[in-house]
Design a protein around this motif. Structure first.
Motif, short mmCIF file in Angstrom:
data_model
loop_
_atom_site.label_atom_id
_atom_site.label_comp_id
_atom_site.label_asym_id
_atom_site.label_seq_id
_atom_site.Cartn_x
_atom_site.Cartn_y
_atom_site.Cartn_z
N ASP A 78 -8.24 -7.14 -7.31
CA ASP A 78 -7.60 -8.30 -7.97
C ASP A 78 -6.67 -7.75 -8.85
O ASP A 78 -5.75 -8.51 -9.39
N ASP A 79 -6.91 -6.64 -9.68
CA ASP A 79 -6.29 -6.16 -10.60
C ASP A 79 -5.43 -5.01 -10.29
O ASP A 79 -4.74 -4.34 -11.35
N MET A 80 -5.10 -4.92 -9.04
CA MET A 80 -4.22 -3.78 -8.67
C MET A 80 -3.09 -4.37 -8.11
O MET A 80 -3.02 -5.52 -7.54
N PHE A 81 -1.92 -3.62 -8.02
CA PHE A 81 -0.72 -4.23 -7.43
C PHE A 81 -0.87 -4.44 -5.90
O PHE A 81 -1.76 -3.46 -5.47
N PRO A 82 -0.17 -5.23 -5.26
CA PRO A 82 -0.40 -5.17 -3.79
C PRO A 82 0.01 -3.92 -2.85
O PRO A 82 0.90 -3.26 -3.65
N PRO A 83 -0.69 -3.62 -1.73
CA PRO A 83 -0.18 -2.32 -1.34
C PRO A 83 1.26 -2.24 -0.81
O PRO A 83 1.76 -3.29 -0.56
N MET A 84 1.77 -1.15 -0.52
CA MET A 84 2.88 -1.08 0.20
C MET A 84 2.72 -0.19 1.49
O MET A 84 1.91 0.83 1.45
N GLU A 85 3.39 -0.33 2.58
CA GLU A 85 3.01 0.15 3.66
C GLU A 85 4.03 1.49 3.70
O GLU A 85 5.40 1.31 3.73
N VAL A 86 3.34 2.75 3.96
CA VAL A 86 3.88 4.05 4.08
C VAL A 86 3.22 4.62 5.33
O VAL A 86 2.11 4.93 5.15
N ASP A 87 4.08 5.15 6.19
CA ASP A 87 3.76 6.09 7.42
C ASP A 87 2.38 5.13 8.05
O ASP A 87 1.48 5.93 8.30
N GLY A 88 2.37 4.02 8.16
CA GLY A 88 1.46 3.15 8.79
C GLY A 88 0.21 2.98 8.26
O GLY A 88 -0.68 2.66 8.54
#
Length: 661
Positions: free
Chosen positions: A335-345
């Motif tokens: 909850d304290d991390m930025f949302p993930p970004m999708e890279v190479d699946g």
């Protein structure tokens, strides 16, 4: 002949016999003003509480931390009563005491205005003067719902009762969780006993509203119900309350001084940093002068770490999410991390902390006991998704640079390493001008958020405590405040006006080495697991910058000042003379400017004073003729006719000695 039943209680360390039905206030002989509550069997109680046989009764004075909290909680009730008197449609949220004051949340059609706050405070004073009595009664869930049918947020709290969520939901204000019962406090008329107002609350409270000697409403603002952006936004009114008008005046003067020292204002006035809207909330950019201060802070810290045997590493800003699955942070910290970004699946995350990457550096090759302790250090940029409501200047940001170290050692080395580490931390903080400290020891509780065996936690906690005791500083317990993987010591520093800042943290971790399968070869050839010590000295460069700026009120000591000296000519003809002095100073590493603008000399002096430059070097015809300068210090003192050699040496000596003027 009838006799009154008697009870035996303990008071002031000795056994006393009192009549059955005696209240805590009666056995304490409390006047309800100095002593405002009682601690009975370790629990805080109203003075109206009837004592029971065998109980230990202690007084709670209004000036004690517990007494202030009770009095402030009562002030929050008076605030809520005043609001509903003036705004009958206002619905109640929660109203707990907080550090230095209290607040209460309301659901109202329109935000409160400054004029509203004045009216509310006036009504509060009328209620206090009436001396309404706080009266506690236990109610059933059904009765509570019936009585508070018009209060939707109170009904929600009643529904949470018994679900283990109430304390989080209401900051502990609302439901008496420990006793498994609901309580309502009535505000009763001092003369007739008629009901004037009531609230769901676990208490305790002061006996009457008159026992709120000094209070003031401070401000209002928005706040989400139960701290979640998914919930309605309420209006929160903040106030302060104290045991005397004198203590409140002291506090208000402190606030005035703190406002003058606000690092956000100073950052703009001194052209040090800013938070452009185009970049985003909690993300600072440092201007040239701020960049100088930051570089000097980092350079000195880097040199001291090199002298102490640290090895510098560097790690990337993003990583695959699997790294934080191994470390456990995705489960406990997501909850304290930025949302993930999708890279190479796959999912990649902005780095919220450096420790998992340092573990990979340790694990990159085999390690021997001869290498331990291994001290890895990084100025590592990390990103944390702080909620918008808590972002605050440099002291609570979303992007920061941690002066992060991780020490890997054997269990036999652990205690000595912790002692040396704490000494190193405190000495370095003193070099930056902070010298009043106490320590806080954060440990685990029975919550399921902590990982690892109780045996490991006990060993880690004992080692930290031994190191803390060896420092000779006051040690305050913080049960339940540990990180999910291990206990920690936090260095709490007091600044120039007595405020406390949490700075350095030292954590002992047996769990990360196990999760990453870290090993070293011991002297007997066996494979052993190292102990991992997490350590952030500044906490973050940004936050420490803000703390120092407020500590010094912007007047940084000469070695940290972005501009250490400025030449101020009386006329244009004197500029070459001061340029010659400036060149001498630059040769010695001093950051110096010459103000050759068209402004008059007095304005140049005022400008330098506003910029809080430590040394002003003035020059006129006499100074040029004598190959000298006139010294003007930041505090307004002046010394004329100082030979250039002496002037250069005085400034260089002050910079090298890291002294404040």
């Amino acid at each position: 002949m009838s006799t009154v039943p008697e009870l035996r209680i303990t008071l002031d360390g000795s056994e006393r016999v009192v009549a059955a039905g005696s209240t805590a206030g009666q056995v304490l002989g409390a006047d309800g003003r100095t002593v405002v509550a009682a601690r009975v069997g370790g629990e805080l109680r109203d003075l109206a509480y009837e004592v029971r046989d065998g109980e230990v009764v202690e007084p709670v004075e209004i000036g004690s931390p517990e007494g202030r909290a009770i009095m402030r909680h009562s002030a929050a009730h008076v605030l809520a009563q005043a609001v509903q008197d003036l705004f009958p449609d206002a619905r109640l949220g929660i109203g707990p005491p907080v550090e230095n004051g209290f607040y209460y949340d309301f659901d109202v059609a329109e935000p409160f205005t400054p004029d509203d706050l004045k009216r509310i405070e006036k009504r509060m004073r009328e209620i206090v003067k009436q001396g309404q009595r706080f009266s506690r009664r236990v109610v059933s869930d059904e009765d509570a719902r019936e009585e508070l049918a018009s209060e939707p947020y109170k009904l929600e709290l009643i529904g949470l009762k018994g679900g283990g969520q109430v304390e989080d939901a209401a900051d502990g204000a609302g439901v008496e969780v420990g006793a498994g019962e609901l309580t309502i406090y009535d505000n009763l008329d001092a003369k007739s006993g008629d009901l004037r107002w009531k609230d769901l609350c676990r208490g305790p409270h002061v006996p009457t509203t008159r026992v709120i000697p000094a209070f003031k409403l401070m401000r209002s603002g928005g706040a989400y119900w139960r701290g979640s952006e998914k919930n309605p936004q309420l209006q929160r009114i903040y106030g302060t309350a104290w045991e005397s008008r004198e203590r409140q005046d002291e506090y208000l003067k402190l606030l005035e001084e703190a406002e003058k020292r606000d690092h956000r204002r100073l950052g703009a006035e001194l052209d040090l940093f800013s938070f452009p809207n185009e970049i985003g909330s909690g993300l600072a950019v440092f201007h040239p002068k701020g960049g100088v201060v930051r570089r000097v802070m980092e350079d000195y810290s880097r040199r001291r770490h090199e002298e102490a045997g640290y090895e510098f590493v560097n790690t990337p800003h993003i990583t695959k999410g699997t790294l934080y699955e191994v470390s456990g942070h995705l489960g406990w910290y997501k909850d304290d991390m930025f949302p993930p970004m999708e890279v190479d699946g796959g999912d990649y995350y902005l780095k919220p902390m450096n420790c998992p990457m340092h573990n990979l550096i340790y694990r990159a090759r085999g390690r021997s006991y001869r290498e331990l302790p291994l001290r890895l250090f990084e100025f590592g940029s990390v990103y944390r998704f702080e909620k918008s409501g808590v972002v605050h200047g440099l002291t609570r940001v979303r992007g920061m640079t941690q002066d992060d170290a991780h020490i890997y050692c054997t269990r036999e080395q652990m205690i000595d390493e912790l002692k040396g580490l704490l000494t190193f931390v405190l000495d370095l903080l003193r070099d930056y001008g902070l010298d009043q400290f106490y320590l806080e020891l954060s440990t685990r509780d029975d919550s399921d958020k902590f990982i690892g065996s109780h045996e490991d936690w006990a060993e880690a906690t004992a080692a930290l405590k031994e190191a803390a005791d060896a420092s000779g500083l006051e040690l305050v317990d913080d049960p339940g405040g540990a990180a999910f993987y291990g206990p920690k010591i936090s260095v709490q520093a007091r600044d120039a006006i007595g405020r406390t800042w949490q700075l350095s943290t030292i954590q002992v971790d047996f769990n990360q080495p196990r999760r990453f399968e870290l090993e070293y070869q011991a002297a007997d050839g066996s494979r052993q697991q190292p102990v991992m010590i997490h350590r952030a000295l500044f906490g973050s460069i940004e936050r420490f910058f803000g703390v120092l700026l407020e500590h010094y009120a912007g007047a940084m000591p000469p070695w940290l000042a972005p501009v250490q000296a400025v030449g101020i000519p009386i006329g244009d003809a004197h500029v070459p003379h001061l340029e010659k002095v400036a060149a001498r100073l630059r040769e010695r590493g001093v950051r110096v400017e010459v103000d050759s603008s068209a402004d008059r000399m007095q304005k140049k002096i005022r400008n330098a004073q506003k910029q809080k430059i430590p040394y002003m070097l003035l020059a006129g015809d006499d100074d040029v003729a004598r190959d000298a300068v006139s010294f003007r210090y930041r505090n307004g003192e002046q010394k004329n006719g100082v030979p250039i050699d002496e002037a250069v040496e005085e400034i260089v000596k002050a910079v090298e000695a890291r002294i404040q003027i």
